[in-house]
Design a protein around this motif. Sequence first.
Motif, short mmCIF file in Angstrom:
data_model
loop_
_atom_site.label_atom_id
_atom_site.label_comp_id
_atom_site.label_asym_id
_atom_site.label_seq_id
_atom_site.Cartn_x
_atom_site.Cartn_y
_atom_site.Cartn_z
N LEU A 55 0.80 -1.22 0.00
CA LEU A 55 0.00 0.00 0.00
C LEU A 55 0.84 1.28 0.00
O LEU A 55 1.62 1.52 0.91
CB LEU A 55 -0.92 0.01 1.22
N LEU A 56 0.63 2.08 -1.04
CA LEU A 56 1.21 3.41 -1.14
C LEU A 56 0.07 4.36 -1.47
O LEU A 56 -0.34 4.48 -2.63
CB LEU A 56 2.27 3.45 -2.25
N PRO A 57 -0.50 5.04 -0.46
CA PRO A 57 -1.56 6.00 -0.76
C PRO A 57 -1.02 7.17 -1.58
O PRO A 57 -0.02 7.79 -1.21
CB PRO A 57 -2.02 6.47 0.63
N VAL A 58 -1.68 7.45 -2.69
CA VAL A 58 -1.29 8.55 -3.57
C VAL A 58 -2.37 9.62 -3.50
O VAL A 58 -3.56 9.32 -3.64
CB VAL A 58 -1.11 8.07 -5.02
N CYS A 59 -1.96 10.85 -3.25
CA CYS A 59 -2.87 11.98 -3.13
C CYS A 59 -2.80 12.84 -4.39
O CYS A 59 -1.71 13.26 -4.79
CB CYS A 59 -2.51 12.85 -1.91
N PHE A 60 -3.94 13.10 -4.99
CA PHE A 60 -4.02 13.96 -6.16
C PHE A 60 -4.64 15.31 -5.77
O PHE A 60 -5.60 15.37 -5.01
CB PHE A 60 -4.86 13.33 -7.26
N GLY A 61 -4.08 16.39 -6.32
CA GLY A 61 -4.67 17.70 -6.17
C GLY A 61 -4.78 18.16 -4.73
O GLY A 61 -3.80 18.16 -3.97
N GLU A 62 -5.99 18.54 -4.32
CA GLU A 62 -6.22 19.06 -2.98
C GLU A 62 -5.92 18.03 -1.90
O GLU A 62 -5.65 18.37 -0.75
CB GLU A 62 -7.66 19.56 -2.85
N ALA A 63 -5.96 16.75 -2.24
CA ALA A 63 -5.67 15.70 -1.26
C ALA A 63 -4.23 15.77 -0.76
O ALA A 63 -3.92 15.25 0.32
CB ALA A 63 -5.94 14.32 -1.86
N THR A 64 -3.34 16.44 -1.51
CA THR A 64 -1.96 16.56 -1.03
C THR A 64 -1.89 17.38 0.25
O THR A 64 -0.91 17.30 0.99
CB THR A 64 -1.06 17.22 -2.11
N LYS A 65 -2.95 18.15 0.56
CA LYS A 65 -2.95 18.97 1.77
C LYS A 65 -3.11 18.13 3.04
O LYS A 65 -2.82 18.62 4.13
CB LYS A 65 -4.04 20.04 1.68
N ILE A 66 -3.58 16.91 2.90
CA ILE A 66 -3.70 16.04 4.08
C ILE A 66 -2.62 14.95 4.09
O ILE A 66 -2.58 14.12 4.98
CB ILE A 66 -5.10 15.38 4.17
N ALA A 67 -1.74 14.97 3.09
CA ALA A 67 -0.71 13.93 2.99
C ALA A 67 0.21 13.93 4.20
O ALA A 67 0.61 12.87 4.69
CB ALA A 67 0.11 14.11 1.71
N GLY A 68 0.54 15.12 4.72
CA GLY A 68 1.43 15.18 5.87
C GLY A 68 0.88 14.47 7.08
O GLY A 68 1.61 13.82 7.83
N GLY A 69 -0.43 14.56 7.29
CA GLY A 69 -1.05 13.87 8.41
C GLY A 69 -1.06 12.37 8.23
O GLY A 69 -0.89 11.61 9.18
N LEU A 70 -1.24 11.91 6.99
CA LEU A 70 -1.22 10.48 6.73
C LEU A 70 0.17 9.90 6.87
O LEU A 70 0.33 8.70 7.15
CB LEU A 70 -1.77 10.20 5.33
N LEU A 71 1.20 10.73 6.69
CA LEU A 71 2.58 10.25 6.87
C LEU A 71 2.82 9.72 8.27
O LEU A 71 3.59 8.80 8.49
CB LEU A 71 3.57 11.39 6.58
N GLY A 72 2.16 10.36 9.25
CA GLY A 72 2.38 9.96 10.64
C GLY A 72 1.47 8.86 11.11
O GLY A 72 1.44 8.55 12.31
N ALA A 73 0.73 8.24 10.20
CA ALA A 73 -0.26 7.24 10.60
C ALA A 73 0.40 5.90 10.94
O ALA A 73 1.52 5.59 10.54
CB ALA A 73 -1.27 7.04 9.46
N ARG A 74 -0.34 5.12 11.71
CA ARG A 74 0.09 3.75 12.05
C ARG A 74 0.05 2.89 10.80
O ARG A 74 -0.85 3.01 9.96
CB ARG A 74 -0.84 3.19 13.12
N LYS A 75 1.03 1.98 10.67
CA LYS A 75 1.17 1.16 9.47
C LYS A 75 1.42 -0.29 9.88
O LYS A 75 1.89 -0.56 10.98
CB LYS A 75 2.34 1.65 8.62
N ALA A 76 1.13 -1.21 8.96
CA ALA A 76 1.36 -2.64 9.21
C ALA A 76 2.08 -3.26 8.03
O ALA A 76 1.82 -2.90 6.87
CB ALA A 76 0.05 -3.36 9.46
N TYR A 77 2.97 -4.20 8.34
CA TYR A 77 3.79 -4.86 7.31
C TYR A 77 3.90 -6.35 7.61
O TYR A 77 3.86 -6.78 8.77
CB TYR A 77 5.22 -4.30 7.32
#
Length: 321
Positions: A55-77
Amino acid sequence: MTARPRTKFRKLDGLLLLDKPRGLSSNQALQRVRHLFRAEKAGHTGSLDPLATGLLPVCFGEATKIAGGLLGARKAYDTVARLGIVTDTDDAEGQPLRERPVPALRIPAIDAALRALTGHILQRPPIYSALKRGGEPLYAKARRGEVVEVDERPVDVHAFELQSAADLLDDLQGVPPQLRLHVECGSGTYVRALVRDLGEALGCGAHVAELRRLWVDPFREPRMWTLEELNALAGRGERSLLACLLPLEHGMASWPPVDLDAAQAHRLGRGQAVDGPFHPPGSVAVYGPGGRALGLGQVEDGRLRPQRLFSWACAPAPAAG
């Protein structure tokens, strides 16, 4: 030889849950889907190494404004740790540094080593990483042969668990000694470093042979799209491809919601604070009339201030009459 036509980019807002293939950097994968969707603006939320998939969430357009918050999210591998060999990158892409025999290991000893690397711990990131020093990534310094010293830093490892040790305990012919592991962690945690430190704790060294990201909050059960699937959908037409996108609201589920009426939304959109009282304190997802996402706000002392608003939130209110 005929030159390829230049891509005509356009404004496009939304989120794509990409299943990144092995062998591409996150930026290479991002550029491929950006051109496929013809999006003017795109960004991803947290790099995956070329060796990694998932999973690599890709943000287009205005969604890039919330990308920084998603960077700090919990992840699983899910990952496979190859025992007995240490590499300079802590994964199979690097050059072997040391090879050591793998001692006889039993499940209780492995579980104890995993528990010691779980919780709020100090971790030394790999020297081949995108962390910057003096404005330059560490991997660039390492590739030039410079001595790179990396300080330990606190990270959160919520789960580090053994899924299978069959390849190790059954002593299968032709199968390298390896452990199959599950990791859940917070922002800034390197699975490569966890596997490296696990190998040292077991007395033989280790590196990541395989790595797959399963989910990123708030996308716990993601429907991911491979590049092959996206290319096939593009061949069917624009509507089929755009149907893969999620609305921005799906990416805002990690923030507490705050609902505004039309007057409050207009005031916030003009860059002004809105009296509450609003709660909880900190970053919040702001929604206007009809539940439309307006962006991110900051609650301080009960007042709501704009933080990262979407372009439509800043539009002037329609004239009366």
